[in-house]
Design a protein around this motif. Structure first.
Motif, PDB file in Angstrom:
ATOM      1  N   ILE A 134       7.756 -43.823 -22.366  1.00 36.48           N
ATOM      2  CA  ILE A 134       9.249 -44.478 -21.913  1.00 36.48           C
ATOM      3  C   ILE A 134      10.269 -43.738 -20.978  1.00 36.48           C
ATOM      4  CG2 ILE A 134      10.346 -43.531 -23.553  1.00 36.48           C
ATOM      5  CD1 ILE A 134      12.563 -45.726 -24.543  1.00 36.48           C
ATOM      6  N   LEU A 169       2.549 -45.047 -32.765  1.00 33.30           N
ATOM      7  CA  LEU A 169       3.077 -45.849 -32.042  1.00 33.30           C
ATOM      8  C   LEU A 169       4.315 -45.064 -31.109  1.00 33.30           C
ATOM      9  CD1 LEU A 169       4.006 -49.404 -33.554  1.00 33.30           C
ATOM     10  CD2 LEU A 169       2.544 -48.608 -31.152  1.00 33.30           C
ATOM     11  N   PRO A 170       5.158 -44.023 -31.612  1.00 38.18           N
ATOM     12  CA  PRO A 170       5.795 -43.494 -31.446  1.00 38.18           C
ATOM     13  C   PRO A 170       5.146 -42.385 -29.951  1.00 38.18           C
ATOM     14  CG  PRO A 170       6.150 -43.129 -33.190  1.00 38.18           C
ATOM     15  CD  PRO A 170       5.010 -44.025 -33.811  1.00 38.18           C
ATOM     16  N   LEU A 171       4.096 -41.614 -29.938  1.00 41.30           N
ATOM     17  CA  LEU A 171       3.594 -41.503 -29.203  1.00 41.30           C
ATOM     18  C   LEU A 171       2.801 -42.028 -28.097  1.00 41.30           C
ATOM     19  CD1 LEU A 171       0.798 -39.183 -31.153  1.00 41.30           C
ATOM     20  CD2 LEU A 171       2.286 -38.312 -29.411  1.00 41.30           C
ATOM     21  N   GLY A 174       4.588 -44.195 -27.165  1.00 44.29           N
ATOM     22  CA  GLY A 174       6.017 -44.688 -26.978  1.00 44.29           C
ATOM     23  C   GLY A 174       6.746 -43.618 -25.593  1.00 44.29           C
ATOM     24  N   LEU A 175       5.800 -42.496 -25.527  1.00 44.92           N
ATOM     25  CA  LEU A 175       6.633 -41.106 -25.050  1.00 44.92           C
ATOM     26  C   LEU A 175       6.466 -41.745 -23.555  1.00 44.92           C
ATOM     27  CD1 LEU A 175       4.450 -38.412 -26.022  1.00 44.92           C
ATOM     28  CD2 LEU A 175       7.028 -38.453 -25.813  1.00 44.92           C
ATOM     29  N   ILE A 192       9.837 -51.245 -24.542  1.00 47.86           N
ATOM     30  CA  ILE A 192       9.199 -50.171 -24.164  1.00 47.86           C
ATOM     31  C   ILE A 192       7.777 -50.062 -23.147  1.00 47.86           C
ATOM     32  CG2 ILE A 192       7.966 -47.924 -24.889  1.00 47.86           C
ATOM     33  CD1 ILE A 192       9.073 -47.853 -27.367  1.00 47.86           C
TER      34      ILE A 192
END
Lengths: 294, 331
Positions: free
Chosen positions: B63, B56-58, B60-61, B74
């Protein structure tokens, strides 16, 4: 074999190593000494290797005067115990699945795990996902969940399990055991060396962690020990504003802020230093397991 | 986060599964999955955790290209207009440039000095014949690895603070004037180098020591028959035998040169802004932009660049490591 020249260089080596080893130990002794010193001695003479007058006031205040420190200790212990147990359980299962030769798609799962070691979304999206989508702000889970699944540890476990003969699986299957039973009853006991090592690494990381607390925990009553230590070091006023200021005053008219920092440091590293002689060789072995391919 | 990033583990996959796959029909896939449902279930917890905290943070890049609004999230936030506005803002900032420069320079110093200390200590320990001495000193040098940077920060404070620090007391006793370390930025590259060496030298030595003890004794015997002294044996046997390990560990460290050890910088330097000219690194810069100044656009743009460059470096260094020694690369 060693000639005269050699023994001279031997002595130089021994001196160098000794100096470095002693320098590794000295800061620990200074902190212990500081925690036992009176505030006056520290202010007047600075930190030294031996306390001029020994007093246990700072420890008394630490444990009797402020329940926040006892709470923080409890939180750190809880996070370490629960985090280690859960982490070991899920990563061992993950490693086991990746090591099951009869499972055709295990390599796809391995790739799924490896990718997390290569790509990193970085702090900002990670933080926002945790706070906005997973609602971890100011919860105990924030201190546990983000570190739970560790790709590196999974591969350490997988590599070790790959070295266990496949025949064992087959015969257990023959006897009608399911996959989970094989994992739990048969493979885990055999993989105990690697599980012990990984467990120690994980518990060390949980005990020493303050990053997750820094990111997610603003409530002071949820702060783990390490973070409390930082709060105390950077902000002495914190103690005076603490809930039990009156109880502290009873023990010592003036709150010994410097020696209290040292006492809290000693208390924070206490369990590690105490356990260190017993667990050290597991860490060394674990590093070897990592270095020599499984 | 994962502090003691350990060393090379072989994670090679076995590629033969591709062949077997060819012989199967597509509906065999579901059969295979169904037959192994217990295994899939056992993998589920880590799969979910990695999805939430890594994948998920990937995603989220993105952003970095958004005008982030917390309430919209995001993915729901509007795109930046123009798209690269966050980056323009970042590139016009002097402190961002400073952070990048500090990260690379400091990491480069850490890598070189670390290599010298770790290989040096391993070679020296290898010369010690007294087993007891060797064991005790190894234990002592390994000990600092086990404490957190926060605690190291306290140790540093004991030594360096202006009023009661041990270093200043010693300077005073020699008649010199005390130094206010926490406002003297020029000294901190040295202080941080010493701190990191103090903390991880013993740990880093273990891998080299393992490589040294695995060298076949007959090399040394043959050399001493030929009249080589100990120095020559180290020079022509030990160091060449360590070469692959040295190269690979260095390559992997270079792959992480864009990532500073946030724990160290935050615990040692903290909010002492006087020290930022030499100690502010990308990770602390991003942290401050995110948590202190709330400048998410800038933080995410800096983080995005860091992630992309780090990815290229990791792939590149792994590729190089693989060329040198197939078994030592991470993948």
């Amino acid at each position: 074999m060693p000639g005269k020249k050699n023994s001279l260089s031997q002595w130089i080596i021994i001196v160098l190593i000794s100096l470095f080893s002693v320098s590794c130990l000295l800061p620990f002794i200074m902190v212990i000494s500081g925690s036992l010193s009176t505030e006056q001695d520290i202010v007047q003479h600075g930190y030294s290797l031996f306390p001029k007058t020994v007093t246990f006031d700072s420890y008394k205040i630490l444990f009797l005067g402020s329940n926040r420190i006892v709470d923080a200790y409890g939180i750190s212990i809880f996070v370490t115990v629960v985090g280690t147990a859960l982490s070991l359980f899920v990563t061992a299962m993950g490693g086991y699945v990746m090591a099951r030769r009869s499972f055709k798609y295990r390599n796809i799962l391995s790739v799924y795990v490896i990718i997390t070691m290569l790509f990193n979304g970085g702090l900002v999206p990670w933080y926002i996902i945790c706070v906005r989508y997973l609602d971890l702000k100011d919860t105990l889970w924030a201190l546990i969940l983000p570190m739970l699944a560790n790709a590196f540890n999974m591969f350490l476990i997988r590599n070790f399990m790959l070295s266990i003969p496949e025949d064992l699986h087959e015969s257990a299957k023959m006897d009608g055991a399911g996959e989970f039973t094989i994992f739990y009853r048969l493979i885990c006991p055999l993989a105990l060396p690697v599980l012990a090592t990984v467990g120690l690494f994980v518990s060390l990381n949980y005990w020493n962690d303050w990053f997750l607390g820094l990111m997610f925990v603003d409530k002071q009553e949820l702060q783990p020990l390490q973070l409390l230590l930082r709060t105390l070091v950077s902000n002495v006023e914190f103690l005076r504003s603490s809930s039990n200021a009156a109880a502290m005053q009873r023990i010592s008219a003036q709150i010994p802020s410097e020696s209290m920092k040292m006492a809290l440091t000693v208390v924070t590293i206490g369990p590690i230093v105490f356990l260190y002689p017993f667990v050290q060789r597991f860490f060394v072995k674990g590093l070897m397991v990592g270095a020599v391919k499984g | 986060m994962a502090h003691g990033k350990s060393y090379h583990v072989s994670l090679q996959l076995e590629y033969n599964f591709m062949e077997r796959d060819m012989n199967m029909k597509t509906n065999g896939v579901f059969k295979e999955l169904f037959q192994n449902r217990t295994l899939l279930l056992m993998f589920l917890p880590v799969a979910v955790l990695l999805f939430l905290f890594s994948y998920l943070p990937l995603a989220g890049l993105v952003i970095a290209f958004k005008d982030f609004d917390f309430s919209k999230g995001i993915f729901g936030s509007d795109w930046m207009n123009p798209l690269f506005d966050n980056f323009d803002y970042l590139f016009s900032s002097d402190s961002a440039f400073r952070a990048v420069r500090n990260t690379i320079l400091l990491n480069a110093v850490f890598i070189v000095v670390g290599l010298i200390f770790e290989v040096g200590l391993a070679l020296m320990l290898n010369e010690i014949r007294n087993k007891y001495f060797k064991r005790v000193t190894q234990s002592l040098t390994f000990l600092p690895f086990f404490i957190s940077w926060i605690v190291v920060g306290v140790f540093a404070y004991n030594l360096l603070n202006f009023e009661s620090g041990a270093v200043n007391r010693i300077l005073e006793s020699f008649g010199m004037s005390p130094i206010d370390f926490y406002s003297e930025a020029s000294l901190w590259p040295l202080i941080l180098t010493i701190a990191i060496r103090w903390k991880v030298t013993g740990y880093g030595t273990i891998i080299y020591l393992a490589a040294l003890t695995s060298i076949d004794n007959s090399y040394y015997e043959a050399a001493s028959i030929d009249g080589a002294n100990r120095w020559q044996q180290i020079r022509y046997i030990s160091i060449p035998m360590l070469r692959p390990t040295i190269i690979i560990l260095t390559l992997l460290a270079v792959g992480r040169i864009m990532n500073a050890d946030f724990g160290m910088f935050y615990a040692m330097v903290g909010d002492a802004s006087l020290l930022f000219p030499t100690t502010d690194v990308i990770d602390t810069f991003v942290y401050r932009s995110l948590r202190k100044s709330g400048d998410i656009g800038m933080a995410s743009a800096a983080g995005f660049l860091q992630s992309i460059i780090a990815f290229v470096l990791v792939i590149g260094s792994n590729y190089a490591a693989r060329k040198i020694d197939k078994d030592s690369a991470i993948f």
